[in-house]
Design a protein around this motif. Structure first.
Motif, PDB file in Angstrom:
ATOM      1  N   LYS A  54       0.839  -1.201   0.000  1.00 27.49           N
ATOM      2  CA  LYS A  54       0.000   0.000   0.000  1.00 27.49           C
ATOM      3  C   LYS A  54       0.881   1.261   0.000  1.00 27.49           C
ATOM      4  O   LYS A  54       1.861   1.342   0.712  1.00 27.49           O
ATOM      5  CB  LYS A  54      -0.904  -0.010   1.237  1.00 27.49           C
ATOM      6  N   GLY A  55       0.502   2.200  -0.835  1.00 27.49           N
ATOM      7  CA  GLY A  55       1.225   3.468  -0.920  1.00 27.49           C
ATOM      8  C   GLY A  55       2.407   3.462  -1.869  1.00 27.49           C
ATOM      9  O   GLY A  55       3.036   4.489  -2.072  1.00 27.49           O
ATOM     10  N   LEU A  56       2.706   2.306  -2.454  1.00 33.94           N
ATOM     11  CA  LEU A  56       3.822   2.245  -3.390  1.00 33.94           C
ATOM     12  C   LEU A  56       3.321   2.067  -4.813  1.00 33.94           C
ATOM     13  O   LEU A  56       2.210   1.602  -5.037  1.00 33.94           O
ATOM     14  CB  LEU A  56       4.779   1.109  -3.022  1.00 33.94           C
ATOM     15  N   LYS A  57       4.167   2.440  -5.743  1.00 34.38           N
ATOM     16  CA  LYS A  57       3.862   2.350  -7.165  1.00 34.38           C
ATOM     17  C   LYS A  57       4.928   1.489  -7.832  1.00 34.38           C
ATOM     18  O   LYS A  57       5.981   1.246  -7.267  1.00 34.38           O
ATOM     19  CB  LYS A  57       3.882   3.751  -7.789  1.00 34.38           C
ATOM     20  N   ILE A  58       4.645   1.079  -9.051  1.00 33.35           N
ATOM     21  CA  ILE A  58       5.633   0.369  -9.855  1.00 33.35           C
ATOM     22  C   ILE A  58       6.173   1.372 -10.865  1.00 33.35           C
ATOM     23  O   ILE A  58       5.433   1.914 -11.677  1.00 33.35           O
ATOM     24  CB  ILE A  58       5.015  -0.853 -10.574  1.00 33.35           C
ATOM     25  N   LEU A  59       7.472   1.622 -10.776  1.00 29.62           N
ATOM     26  CA  LEU A  59       8.127   2.612 -11.618  1.00 29.62           C
ATOM     27  C   LEU A  59       8.990   1.920 -12.676  1.00 29.62           C
ATOM     28  O   LEU A  59       9.350   0.756 -12.514  1.00 29.62           O
ATOM     29  CB  LEU A  59       8.995   3.525 -10.757  1.00 29.62           C
TER      30      LEU A  59
END
Length: 153
Positions: A54-59
């Motif tokens: 939660k709160g993270l993205k895939i960059l």
């Protein structure tokens, strides 16, 4: 010496060839959310690493929206994404911004002219607000523009 952070460059991008979202990212009707299409790179991450915290993205290291090569992907926050974009100069700032009324050269000229003429005179002449002139001349905006008045400094 090779930077270990560049290891992702060993593999070429694996571009999504099926449908894409309007922003160019791969569109996958995944088993993870049957009710909604997902970004292909997120689905790829989940396949290899499990749920995205939660709160993270895939960059993307590669900055290629349709790429879903797992070695090109990494976890990060929204701020990490912005920092990466700025570091790679992919953001629209200064005269590259669609609404910019000043240019880099004009900002350098304005910095040399200040404090004469007045903010009001400059803002009227260039068709921008006094705040725009003030912020540009004080280095609060247009911070990427170096004052080339004294290159020896």
């Amino acid at each position: 010496m090779n930077n270990p952070d560049d290891k992702w460059k060993d593999k070429p991008c694996k571009e999504w060839t099926r449908s894409k979202f309007h922003n160019g990212y791969g569109q996958d009707k995944s088993t993870y959310r049957k009710d909604k299409e997902q970004y292909a790179h997120r689905v790829e991450w989940i396949k290899h690493h499990g749920p995205i915290p939660k709160g993270l993205k895939i960059l993307h290291h590669c900055d290629n929206p349709p790429c879903h090569e797992i070695t090109h992907l990494f976890l990060g926050t929204g701020q990490d994404n912005v920092d990466d974009m700025i570091a790679k100069q992919r953001h629209m700032h200064g005269e590259r911004h669609v609404h910019a009324k000043l240019t880099d050269e004009l900002v350098i000229t304005l910095r040399r002219l200040r404090p004469y003429p007045t903010l009001r005179a400059l803002s009227e002449y260039f068709g921008v607000s006094k705040t725009t002139i003030h912020n540009a001349t004080k280095g609060k905006t247009w911070v990427h523009v170096a004052d080339r008045k004294n290159p020896e400094e």
